[in-house]
Scaffold this motif. Sequence first.
Motif, PDB file in Angstrom:
ATOM      1  N   MET A   1       1.016  -1.277  -0.035  1.00 15.54           N
ATOM      2  CA  MET A   1      -0.101   0.058  -0.042  1.00 15.54           C
ATOM      3  C   MET A   1       0.791   1.238   0.031  1.00 15.54           C
ATOM      4  N   ALA A   2       1.879   1.178   0.777  1.00 20.54           N
ATOM      5  CA  ALA A   2       2.776   2.522   0.822  1.00 20.54           C
ATOM      6  C   ALA A   2       3.477   2.653  -0.543  1.00 20.54           C
ATOM      7  N   GLY A   3       3.789   1.804  -1.105  1.00 18.27           N
ATOM      8  CA  GLY A   3       4.251   1.898  -2.343  1.00 18.27           C
ATOM      9  C   GLY A   3       3.483   2.540  -3.553  1.00 18.27           C
ATOM     10  N   ARG A   4       2.286   2.330  -3.493  1.00 22.14           N
ATOM     11  CA  ARG A   4       1.364   2.945  -4.329  1.00 22.14           C
ATOM     12  C   ARG A   4       1.181   4.375  -4.245  1.00 22.14           C
ATOM     13  N   GLY A   5       1.181   4.623  -2.772  1.00 21.73           N
ATOM     14  CA  GLY A   5       0.903   6.109  -2.381  1.00 21.73           C
ATOM     15  C   GLY A   5       2.233   6.949  -2.725  1.00 21.73           C
ATOM     16  N   ARG A   6       3.217   6.457  -2.911  1.00 24.21           N
ATOM     17  CA  ARG A   6       4.423   7.155  -3.305  1.00 24.21           C
ATOM     18  C   ARG A   6       4.553   7.395  -4.709  1.00 24.21           C
ATOM     19  N   ALA A   7       3.689   6.187  -5.559  1.00 25.23           N
ATOM     20  CA  ALA A   7       3.853   6.271  -7.031  1.00 25.23           C
ATOM     21  C   ALA A   7       2.655   7.358  -7.235  1.00 25.23           C
ATOM     22  N   ALA A   8       1.718   7.454  -6.572  1.00 22.56           N
ATOM     23  CA  ALA A   8       0.572   8.610  -6.838  1.00 22.56           C
ATOM     24  C   ALA A   8       1.178  10.052  -6.733  1.00 22.56           C
ATOM     25  N   ALA A   9       1.916   9.966  -5.448  1.00 22.08           N
ATOM     26  CA  ALA A   9       2.476  11.402  -5.167  1.00 22.08           C
ATOM     27  C   ALA A   9       3.364  11.798  -6.059  1.00 22.08           C
ATOM     28  N   SER A  10       4.091  11.087  -6.931  1.00 20.02           N
ATOM     29  CA  SER A  10       5.116  11.484  -7.826  1.00 20.02           C
ATOM     30  C   SER A  10       4.571  11.862  -9.235  1.00 20.02           C
ATOM     31  N   THR A  11       3.284  11.277  -9.469  1.00 21.71           N
ATOM     32  CA  THR A  11       2.579  11.585 -10.603  1.00 21.71           C
ATOM     33  C   THR A  11       2.136  13.231 -11.039  1.00 21.71           C
ATOM     34  N   PRO A  12       2.560  14.013 -11.884  1.00 27.63           N
ATOM     35  CA  PRO A  12       2.613  15.189 -11.770  1.00 27.63           C
ATOM     36  C   PRO A  12       0.879  15.539 -12.030  1.00 27.63           C
ATOM     37  N   ARG A  13       0.460  16.786 -11.226  1.00 25.67           N
ATOM     38  CA  ARG A  13      -0.967  16.952 -11.221  1.00 25.67           C
ATOM     39  C   ARG A  13      -1.590  17.743 -12.718  1.00 25.67           C
ATOM     40  N   LEU A  14      -2.716  17.765 -12.793  1.00 25.71           N
ATOM     41  CA  LEU A  14      -3.338  18.295 -14.095  1.00 25.71           C
ATOM     42  C   LEU A  14      -3.155  19.823 -13.504  1.00 25.71           C
ATOM     43  N   ALA A  15      -2.419  20.688 -14.477  1.00 24.20           N
ATOM     44  CA  ALA A  15      -2.136  22.126 -14.599  1.00 24.20           C
ATOM     45  C   ALA A  15      -2.819  22.724 -15.791  1.00 24.20           C
ATOM     46  N   LEU A  16      -2.883  23.970 -15.658  1.00 22.75           N
ATOM     47  CA  LEU A  16      -3.266  24.796 -16.775  1.00 22.75           C
ATOM     48  C   LEU A  16      -2.324  25.871 -16.872  1.00 22.75           C
ATOM     49  N   ARG A  17      -1.931  26.436 -18.312  1.00 25.33           N
ATOM     50  CA  ARG A  17      -1.156  27.768 -18.444  1.00 25.33           C
ATOM     51  C   ARG A  17      -1.460  27.922 -19.779  1.00 25.33           C
ATOM     52  N   PRO A  18      -1.187  29.298 -19.958  1.00 25.16           N
ATOM     53  CA  PRO A  18      -1.551  30.025 -21.154  1.00 25.16           C
ATOM     54  C   PRO A  18      -0.946  29.259 -22.379  1.00 25.16           C
ATOM     55  N   LEU A  19      -1.554  29.137 -23.260  1.00 21.10           N
ATOM     56  CA  LEU A  19      -1.106  28.487 -24.593  1.00 21.10           C
ATOM     57  C   LEU A  19      -0.185  29.404 -25.399  1.00 21.10           C
ATOM     58  N   ARG A  20       0.876  28.709 -25.987  1.00 22.79           N
ATOM     59  CA  ARG A  20       1.814  29.263 -26.713  1.00 22.79           C
ATOM     60  C   ARG A  20       1.851  28.717 -28.072  1.00 22.79           C
ATOM     61  N   ALA A  21       2.259  29.484 -29.071  1.00 20.80           N
ATOM     62  CA  ALA A  21       2.278  29.062 -30.557  1.00 20.80           C
ATOM     63  C   ALA A  21       3.199  27.828 -30.497  1.00 20.80           C
ATOM     64  N   THR A  22       4.209  27.475 -29.776  1.00 22.32           N
ATOM     65  CA  THR A  22       4.910  26.237 -29.764  1.00 22.32           C
ATOM     66  C   THR A  22       4.079  25.031 -29.520  1.00 22.32           C
ATOM     67  N   ASP A  23       2.938  25.338 -28.852  1.00 22.81           N
ATOM     68  CA  ASP A  23       2.021  24.152 -28.437  1.00 22.81           C
ATOM     69  C   ASP A  23       1.193  23.579 -29.544  1.00 22.81           C
TER      70      ASP A  23
END
Length: 177
Positions: A1-23
Amino acid sequence: MAGRGRAAASTPRLALRPLRATDLPAVLAIQRAAYGDGYQESAAVLARKLALAPQACWLAHRGDDALGYVFAHPWDGGGAPPLHVALAALPAGADRGFVHDLAVSPAARGLGVAAALFGRVRDWSRAAGHRRLRLVALGDAVPFWTRQGFSALPAELPAAYGDGACLMERVLLERQD
């Protein structure tokens, strides 16, 4: 169980940022995955929307993975802009915002990406002083937009929007006379 918690904690969260032409390459890939070839707009058309209203366009991502995007811009009371056509300019004195396109990668559906992107557009449009927010919903998206407070408007839409497309609008700011 502890192993799954660490893996979940290292998964980046959903984030929003301004769109750029390079996107734009990532945007085009999401667009194709979400809609197929029928609604694929060119990088030039999308780049023009981004250039006209960069404050109203965002990318949803998790780490380096693009999950979804939204293009919006000020609009006036008239119908909907045509698809596949670069806007020459935005209308002066626009009283509403227009959600031109919001798409989520099929792999990211169910993660709250669409709601997060819409929330950002709604907040931008309110801050801009728009009284209403308008969009064209493709047939299968009408229930989502109805849940976001949009109602259908009677309108003849350009054929490029396809069968079942629906012009919809939502009140943002009540008129205070």
